[in-house]
Design a protein around this motif. Structure first.
Motif, PDB file in Angstrom:
ATOM      1  N   ILE A   1       9.683 -65.379  78.215  1.00 29.44           N
ATOM      2  CA  ILE A   1       9.771 -64.557  77.008  1.00 29.44           C
ATOM      3  C   ILE A   1       9.461 -65.360  75.761  1.00 29.44           C
ATOM      4  N   LEU A   2      10.027 -66.546  75.691  1.00 29.93           N
ATOM      5  CA  LEU A   2       9.757 -67.368  74.517  1.00 29.93           C
ATOM      6  C   LEU A   2       8.277 -67.702  74.422  1.00 29.93           C
ATOM      7  N   GLU A   3       7.651 -67.842  75.585  1.00 33.13           N
ATOM      8  CA  GLU A   3       6.235 -68.146  75.591  1.00 33.13           C
ATOM      9  C   GLU A   3       5.432 -66.909  75.169  1.00 33.13           C
ATOM     10  N   VAL A   4       5.855 -65.766  75.655  1.00 32.42           N
ATOM     11  CA  VAL A   4       5.171 -64.521  75.305  1.00 32.42           C
ATOM     12  C   VAL A   4       5.170 -64.326  73.791  1.00 32.42           C
ATOM     13  N   TYR A   5       6.288 -64.598  73.198  1.00 29.80           N
ATOM     14  CA  TYR A   5       6.391 -64.364  71.762  1.00 29.80           C
ATOM     15  C   TYR A   5       6.156 -65.631  70.934  1.00 29.80           C
ATOM     16  N   ARG A   6       5.694 -66.657  71.630  1.00 30.32           N
ATOM     17  CA  ARG A   6       5.590 -67.955  70.981  1.00 30.32           C
ATOM     18  C   ARG A   6       4.835 -67.916  69.668  1.00 30.32           C
ATOM     19  N   TYR A   7       3.677 -67.347  69.728  1.00 31.52           N
ATOM     20  CA  TYR A   7       2.840 -67.319  68.535  1.00 31.52           C
ATOM     21  C   TYR A   7       3.592 -66.693  67.372  1.00 31.52           C
ATOM     22  N   GLU A   8       4.194 -65.572  67.665  1.00 35.22           N
ATOM     23  CA  GLU A   8       4.862 -64.838  66.589  1.00 35.22           C
ATOM     24  C   GLU A   8       6.100 -65.579  66.088  1.00 35.22           C
ATOM     25  N   VAL A   9       6.828 -66.162  67.031  1.00 37.20           N
ATOM     26  CA  VAL A   9       7.999 -66.922  66.617  1.00 37.20           C
ATOM     27  C   VAL A   9       7.570 -68.084  65.739  1.00 37.20           C
ATOM     28  N   GLN A  10       6.476 -68.687  66.131  1.00 38.71           N
ATOM     29  CA  GLN A  10       5.983 -69.813  65.354  1.00 38.71           C
ATOM     30  C   GLN A  10       5.616 -69.375  63.931  1.00 38.71           C
ATOM     31  N   GLN A  11       5.052 -68.189  63.848  1.00 40.87           N
ATOM     32  CA  GLN A  11       4.724 -67.661  62.526  1.00 40.87           C
ATOM     33  C   GLN A  11       5.965 -67.619  61.651  1.00 40.87           C
ATOM     34  N   VAL A  12       7.018 -67.059  62.220  1.00 39.87           N
ATOM     35  CA  VAL A  12       8.262 -66.968  61.472  1.00 39.87           C
ATOM     36  C   VAL A  12       8.755 -68.350  61.092  1.00 39.87           C
ATOM     37  N   ALA A  13       8.727 -69.240  62.087  1.00 37.56           N
ATOM     38  CA  ALA A  13       9.207 -70.588  61.828  1.00 37.56           C
ATOM     39  C   ALA A  13       8.420 -71.227  60.691  1.00 37.56           C
ATOM     40  N   GLU A  14       7.105 -71.028  60.749  1.00 34.78           N
ATOM     41  CA  GLU A  14       6.271 -71.676  59.744  1.00 34.78           C
ATOM     42  C   GLU A  14       6.420 -71.083  58.352  1.00 34.78           C
ATOM     43  N   SER A  15       6.887 -69.856  58.297  1.00 35.02           N
ATOM     44  CA  SER A  15       7.043 -69.229  56.987  1.00 35.02           C
ATOM     45  C   SER A  15       8.093 -69.960  56.158  1.00 35.02           C
ATOM     46  N   ALA A  16       8.890 -70.779  56.822  1.00 30.66           N
ATOM     47  CA  ALA A  16       9.918 -71.524  56.103  1.00 30.66           C
ATOM     48  C   ALA A  16       9.306 -72.354  54.981  1.00 30.66           C
ATOM     49  N   ASP A  17       8.230 -73.039  55.311  1.00 25.81           N
ATOM     50  CA  ASP A  17       7.595 -73.887  54.303  1.00 25.81           C
ATOM     51  C   ASP A  17       7.126 -73.063  53.106  1.00 25.81           C
ATOM     52  N   ARG A  18       6.480 -71.939  53.424  1.00 26.65           N
ATOM     53  CA  ARG A  18       5.976 -71.115  52.340  1.00 26.65           C
ATOM     54  C   ARG A  18       7.118 -70.614  51.455  1.00 26.65           C
ATOM     55  N   LEU A  19       8.192 -70.216  52.100  1.00 25.88           N
ATOM     56  CA  LEU A  19       9.337 -69.737  51.324  1.00 25.88           C
ATOM     57  C   LEU A  19       9.878 -70.842  50.420  1.00 25.88           C
ATOM     58  N   LEU A  20       9.940 -72.025  50.987  1.00 23.35           N
ATOM     59  CA  LEU A  20      10.479 -73.142  50.205  1.00 23.35           C
ATOM     60  C   LEU A  20       9.593 -73.454  48.994  1.00 23.35           C
ATOM     61  N   ALA A  21       8.317 -73.168  49.145  1.00 20.80           N
ATOM     62  CA  ALA A  21       7.394 -73.498  48.061  1.00 20.80           C
ATOM     63  C   ALA A  21       7.544 -72.549  46.883  1.00 20.80           C
ATOM     64  N   THR A  22       8.022 -71.355  47.151  1.00 19.36           N
ATOM     65  CA  THR A  22       8.028 -70.348  46.094  1.00 19.36           C
ATOM     66  C   THR A  22       9.412 -69.917  45.640  1.00 19.36           C
ATOM     67  N   ARG A  23      10.435 -70.469  46.286  1.00 19.65           N
ATOM     68  CA  ARG A  23      11.781 -70.027  45.935  1.00 19.65           C
ATOM     69  C   ARG A  23      12.740 -71.203  45.889  1.00 19.65           C
ATOM     70  N   SER A  24      13.894 -70.958  45.347  1.00 16.48           N
ATOM     71  CA  SER A  24      14.914 -72.005  45.369  1.00 16.48           C
ATOM     72  C   SER A  24      15.364 -72.188  46.816  1.00 16.48           C
ATOM     73  N   PRO A  25      15.795 -73.384  47.161  1.00 17.44           N
ATOM     74  CA  PRO A  25      16.158 -73.675  48.552  1.00 17.44           C
ATOM     75  C   PRO A  25      17.131 -72.678  49.148  1.00 17.44           C
ATOM     76  N   ASP A  26      18.129 -72.276  48.374  1.00 17.01           N
ATOM     77  CA  ASP A  26      19.123 -71.369  48.938  1.00 17.01           C
ATOM     78  C   ASP A  26      18.542 -69.982  49.175  1.00 17.01           C
ATOM     79  N   ARG A  27      17.751 -69.523  48.244  1.00 14.58           N
ATOM     80  CA  ARG A  27      17.102 -68.219  48.434  1.00 14.58           C
ATOM     81  C   ARG A  27      16.164 -68.271  49.627  1.00 14.58           C
TER      82      ARG A  27
END
Lengths: 224, 224
Positions: free
Chosen positions: A61-87
């Motif tokens: 299952i994790l492999e099936v959704y790997r790509y998508e999970v990775q997308q979510v995981a990677e969005s962390a960086d983008r969020l950090l770039a545009t918002r305060s750390p806590d937000r």
DNA sequence: TTGCTAAGCGGACAGCAGTCCGCTAATTTC
DNA sequence: GAAATTAGCGGACTGCTGTCCGCTTAGCAA
């Protein structure tokens, strides 16, 4: 065993692997708790073949959704770039839960994967884990979260997420849970939690539960 | 089905039930993940008999440890009598986790029981659940915890507890988790935790702008 | 005591996870 | 192209969970 992509797979092995993943995607989106046996059968491979590629149901299952999970995981960086750390942390958690809930079967997998004690640090979680680490590090830096709290602690704290029934009103429950967890995190801040009146380190509080405009950022929908 | 103690059991049924529980206690303390089959076999009853008495593995385990779990649950009242509501809550949570960790197999059962989505509200948890409700009610009354937070929310928040490896340094991990959760709870307080600098309460922010004071409990969560 | 009745028994059964191992065929070597 | 070498195949097998149903026997009434 050896699901780790070590040496290049033989052509037929690769073909089988892909076929399993395709079939699994189809089957799982319709029947999240389909049996391994049935998936193997529909993919025209033996049990042995299946288990050689995916040592456990969760691995699949994790492999099936790997790509998508990775997308979510990677969005962390983008969020950090545009918002305060806590937000950023809070919004990322919202996304994570939202994604897990709407992708039927994934929550289940997360749950099981986390349930299998110890495997938290295991397969596929790596991307999620490192995202959490990044977010926490930023908050440590900003002083919004105590350095005593590590990624493991946070993952443990949100373990409840995977137990929420995606068919119920998961949004309210998830929100309450995350409110609580994030409040707890911020309250642990070295500079202490905010006080409206005297306005000291009130910044920490910014990540309110409302979260109105999440609009811009692509929500990492639909992979493959 | 029908594990509910409705009408008095027939003598042989009662005998079997007791025998199963005895054997289960012996076996489980030694091999926490012994199979149902083996327990049934060692108790000299058929599978059917076993499942008539205990519809699931978790039902059995919770029944095996029922007395002891009840003890913990009941200690809530005593704690409330001698301590402030928030302290009582925290100490009770400590006890709960401590007990679950040291009683090998119970944590596992809790985990599974909570894992089986929906069964949280199920068998045997009742005593724990009502203890949580009592503790929360006291804290609502004292204004130390927002009324928005119900027993379900708290149980969800501490779900991570059942994932901790009892063989590792569970004490530290459990403590950090509970610290976080309790901080979160108190931060949600209507009166809020006092601000060190100016003494003003951090106010109602935590509860979230939407759905203000809904007043009473019965969160009407968990459909289906 | 005897007979009646249904509560309860227990093992056969179906379906699943996960393992094992003899066989097949993709790939490499010559 | 043929032979050699293994990676990989797949299904038989074990042991499990949970269900079903014909048989047994406890409890009761006369």
């Amino acid at each position: 065993m050896r699901p780790v992509k070590s040496e290049p797979l033989r052509s037929d092995a690769l073909r089988n692997r892909r076929r399993i993943l395709e079939v699994a995607w189809d089957v799982l989106t319709e029947h999240p708790d389909a049996s391994i046996t049935s998936i193997a059968r529909r993919a025209h491979v033996g049990q042995g073949t299946f288990y050689r590629h995916f040592p456990s149901r969760e691995a699949l299952i994790l492999e099936v959704y790997r790509y998508e999970v990775q997308q979510v995981a990677e969005s962390a960086d983008r969020l950090l770039a545009t918002r305060s750390p806590d937000r950023a942390l809070r919004e990322w958690l919202d996304r994570l839960s939202c994604y897990a809930m709407t992708k039927a079967g994934l929550a289940e997998a997360m749950r099981k994967a986390t349930c299998a004690r110890g495997s938290l640090a295991g397969v596929g979680h790596d991307s999620v884990r490192s995202a959490v680490e990044t977010l926490l590090a930023a908050n440590h830096e900003a002083g919004t979260v105590s350095r005593d709290i590590g990624a493991d602690d946070l993952l443990l704290a949100i373990a409840g997420l995977w137990q929420i029934d995606p068919d119920g009103d998961w949004e309210a429950r998830a929100r309450r849970l995350l409110d609580l967890v994030v409040e707890g995190l911020l309250a642990s801040a070295p500079r202490g939690p905010a006080c409206e009146t005297c306005g000291e380190p009130a910044a920490a509080r910014a990540a309110g539960p409302d979260r109105g405009a999440t609009g811009d950022e692509d929500h990492a929908t639909n992979g493959r």
